[in-house]
Structure formats: structure tokens, C-alpha cells
Design an enzyme around this catalytic site. Structure first.
Site, PDB file in Angstrom:
ATOM      1  N   LYS A  33       0.876  -5.084 -12.401  1.00  0.00           N
ATOM      2  CA  LYS A  33       0.192  -6.372 -11.988  1.00  0.00           C
ATOM      3  C   LYS A  33      -1.428  -6.555 -12.303  1.00  0.00           C
ATOM      4  CE  LYS A  33      -0.280  -8.685  -7.286  1.00  0.00           C
ATOM      5  NZ  LYS A  33      -1.266  -9.257  -6.528  1.00  0.00           N
ATOM      6  N   TYR A  47       3.885  -1.684   2.863  1.00  0.00           N
ATOM      7  CA  TYR A  47       5.356  -1.224   2.302  1.00  0.00           C
ATOM      8  C   TYR A  47       5.521  -0.314   3.203  1.00  0.00           C
ATOM      9  CZ  TYR A  47       4.090  -3.625  -1.877  1.00  0.00           C
ATOM     10  OH  TYR A  47       3.306  -4.571  -3.013  1.00  0.00           O
ATOM     11  N   ARG A  61       6.902  -3.051  -9.891  1.00  0.00           N
ATOM     12  CA  ARG A  61       7.147  -4.336 -10.286  1.00  0.00           C
ATOM     13  C   ARG A  61       8.105  -4.727 -10.850  1.00  0.00           C
ATOM     14  NH1 ARG A  61       4.292  -7.586  -7.133  1.00  0.00           N
ATOM     15  NH2 ARG A  61       1.764  -6.557  -6.152  1.00  0.00           N
ATOM     16  N   HIS A  85      -1.438   1.102  -5.512  1.00  0.00           N
ATOM     17  CA  HIS A  85      -2.610   0.101  -4.734  1.00  0.00           C
ATOM     18  C   HIS A  85      -4.261   0.178  -5.388  1.00  0.00           C
ATOM     19  CE1 HIS A  85       0.812  -0.489  -2.209  1.00  0.00           C
ATOM     20  NE2 HIS A  85       1.515  -1.281  -3.244  1.00  0.00           N
ATOM     21  N   HIS A  93      11.760  -6.790  -4.294  1.00  0.00           N
ATOM     22  CA  HIS A  93      10.699  -6.202  -4.148  1.00  0.00           C
ATOM     23  C   HIS A  93      10.948  -5.009  -3.016  1.00  0.00           C
ATOM     24  CE1 HIS A  93       6.201  -6.234  -5.389  1.00  0.00           C
ATOM     25  NE2 HIS A  93       5.831  -6.211  -3.634  1.00  0.00           N
TER      26      HIS A  93
END
Length: 358
Positions: free
Chosen positions: A206, A304, A178, A295, A268
Site C-alpha cells: 500500500k 487487526y 495485502r 503499519h 483481508h
């Protein structure tokens, strides 16, 4: 004297809210100092800014107070107050997704405060306000070719930090990190992997998770140009860049390259490039793509990806398919060379391994 001490303790609502915000701003849930940013280089996270804004707005609208003036009685909230607040946000023109986020922020704050304010907080009141329905709108996908064009355009045309912006885009499509995580990467977070000769990059991504991926030695040497360009011994690889400046740069680059402004190509979008690349070059291994994107499930990974449905390789087709091997025996050496020059990496590595093991 005792009463004064008790009063200071009981009415420190603002300090407790600050404690909640600090908790949200912590870089690492594990407290591992190897991955903690020193206070001198830490940015206030967007996460904290969002929570802080949501909290200030709520108490200003519902209680008519600044958070610094709150007392425990102000923490009491009724279902009608919550419903009226949702209505207020709708009338302000906020979309349902933003309203849901704000309500989630408030519930998390109250959950944090409940232990010290049991007589004032009833968490069940948040269950009386249903989440608003939302329509998921994804950002547009991009490709490695387009991303590299954008990177080169920034290098040629941007006035401030052109090399850094170019390498940021290239770093983003290779790591699938990110934006906020990339901006926190330090030189010491990039370590040589002696078994391969390439480099391992470790960041806090994240959810305060420590995640790692690899970059090629060739690209690492490109990154070293930033050190040659800046003599100040900076700790951060992308020192001086911000999400806002990158968003503006991308907007300008899209305009220069003729990319329609209505196309939702955002920073992103670069994350998906590496995910797509791994999927295509791993023999369509969805788990490998999931790992590249860091993920928790493959459903998130597929959001994505730009791949299209291809039934040619589905079990229903291939189980009954008979392959004619005659063209294999009739092919020339040039045919084989041409094929493997354009084959995906997995196929090429398998063939080279087969040849070396003969």
C-alpha cells in the site's frame, strides 16, 4: 496553424485525467526497476479502477458529459454542485464511507489538475462540503488454525488451482501482505538470506512502499510445488489467481466448513493472523506486531489483533506482586520439559541461549 496547436494543448482535459490515473497506477514511487512489473504482466489496479469510476460518474451526473468530451470550462465546480452531488449519491443508497471516498478522489484529481488549469479550478470549494460521519466496521478476525483449515479445504475441494489457493492462504497468514501485493509477487522477489538460510520476500504494498518480510525455507519449498505443477516458466508466483476468484473460493470454503455467512470473514482477515502470531510469540511486543503488519502506527495494528484485555501483566498489578519461587525449586525435570515444550518462542529461545552460554 498556431491556433490549432494551441487549441489541442488547451483542450486536452481527458489526456490530463489519464495522466492522473496513470500516476495512481504506478507500482513504485521510487521508480526502482527491480520492483516494477513488466507491462505484459501488470494488472490494472483496483485503485485506478475506483478513481476512474468516481471521476466518470461525477462528470456524467454534474456536467452531463463523458470524460472524453470535457473542456476546461467543465472543470469549474460550485459548492452547490458538490452538495447536490453528495445528495444524489445518498439518494442512490451509498453509505457515507463510500461517498467520502468518492469526494476524496475528486479532490485529489482537482489538486493534480490545478497547476495546468488555475483559471478554472478553486480547490477551496471542496472545503465547503463536510465529510459525512461514518461508523467503522471491521472485518472479522481469524486464527492460524482456522486459516489452515480453510487452506486445506480449498486444496481438497476447489476444482481450479487448488494447490495455488491453498498456498496463497498460507502465504497470506505468514507475510501479512495485502491480497493485491501477494498477487504481484514474482519468483525473483523471493531471495535467499544467506545469514539464516531462509528467504526474504520483497513486494510493493500500500502506498507504493517497498516492504520485506521473511519466510521459512520449509514453506519456500512448499511454494516450489507451484513451479513443478506449471511448466510455463511463469514470472508470478500466483499466476492466474485474481481477487475475485479468491473471494468466491473463500465464500465456498466458508459454506463447506459451516462458517456462518453473516460472519465477516474476508481475504483481508488473513493479514491479522501473522500479526497476532508475532504479538503472542514476541512476549507481547506491539512494535514487532506493527512491523509485521507494515503499519505506520500501533493503533492500526490493534485493529487487526484479536487479543483481549489482560490486566494480569499491567504495571498496576505487577509492581506490587510478590512471586513465590518455592514451586520452582520443587519442580521436576518432567515439569520443566513440559513447560518449555509449550512455551512461546521468545521464552524458549532465551532458555536455550542461557543453557548454551553456561
Amino acid at each position: 496553424m498556431q491556433n490549432k496547436i494551441k487549441q489541442l494543448k488547451n483542450y486536452a482535459v481527458y489526456d490530463d485525467i489519464e495522466g492522473f490515473l496513470i500516476n495512481k497506477d504506478i507500482r513504485s514511487s521510487s521508480g526502482n526497476s527491480n520492483y516494477m512489473m513488466p507491462s505484459s504482466t501488470r494488472r490494472v489496479s483496483n485503485t485506478r479502477k475506483n478513481y476512474e469510476g468516481d471521476i466518470k460518474q461525477f462528470f456524467s451526473v454534474i456536467k452531463g458529459k463523458d470524460v472524453k468530451s470535457l473542456v476546461p470550462d467543465d472543470l469549474v465546480v460550485s459548492k452547490s454542485e458538490l452538495s447536490n452531488y453528495v445528495k444524489y449519491l445518498q439518494e442512490k443508497g451509498l453509505v457515507n464511507n463510500s461517498i467520502n471516498r468518492k469526494m476524496t478522489s475528486l479532490k485529489m484529481l482537482y489538486t493534480y489538475l490545478e497547476h495546468d488549469y488555475k483559471d478554472y479550478i478553486d480547490l477551496s470549494v471542496f472545503n465547503t462540503v463536510e465529510r459525512l460521519k461514518t461508523v467503522t466496521k471491521n472485518w472479522d478476525k481469524t486464527t492460524q488454525t482456522e486459516a489452515e483449515r480453510i487452506a486445506q479445504d480449498m486444496y481438497i475441494n476447489e476444482r481450479q488451482k487448488p494447490l495455488m489457493k491453498k498456498l496463497f492462504v498460507k502465504f497470506a497468514i505468514r507475510t501479512s501482505f495485502r491480497v493485491s501485493a501477494i498477487l504481484r509477487v514474482r519468483w525473483k522477489d523471493i531471495q535467499l538470506d544467506e545469514s539464516t538460510g531462509h528467504y526474504i520476500v520483497t513486494v510493493i504494498d500500500k502506498g507504493s512502499q517497498v516492504v520485506s518480510t521473511g519466510i521459512n525455507q520449509v514453506f519456500y519449498e512448499e511454494l516450489l510445488q507451484l513451479k513443478e505443477e506449471d511448466d510455463s516458466e511463469t514470472e508470478l508466483v500466483f499466476q492466474g489467481l485474481s481477487e475475485q476468484s479468491l473471494r468466491h473460493s473463500l465464500k465456498r470454503s466458508k459454506k463447506r466448513l459451516g462458517i456462518p455467512p453473516e460472519r465477516e470473514l474476508v481475504l483481508h482477515s488473513f493479514k491479522g493472523v501473522g500479526i497476532d502470531y508475532v504479538y503472542e510469540n514476541s512476549g507481547h511486543d506491539l512494535l514487532a506486531a506493527k512491523e509485521q503488519g507494515n503499519h505506520k502506527n500501533t493503533l492500526t495494528t490493534e485493529r487487526y489483533m484479536s487479543r483481549k484485555i489482560n490486566i494480569a501483566n499491567s504495571a498496576g498489578v505487577t509492581m506490587d506482586e510478590k512471586i513465590d519461587l518455592n514451586p520452582l525449586y520443587e519442580a521436576t525435570q518432567e515439569d520443566f520439559i513440559s513447560f518449555f515444550e509449550n512455551a512461546d518462542l521468545v521464552t524458549l529461545k532465551k532458555f536455550i541461549k542461557h543453557v548454551n552460554e553456561r
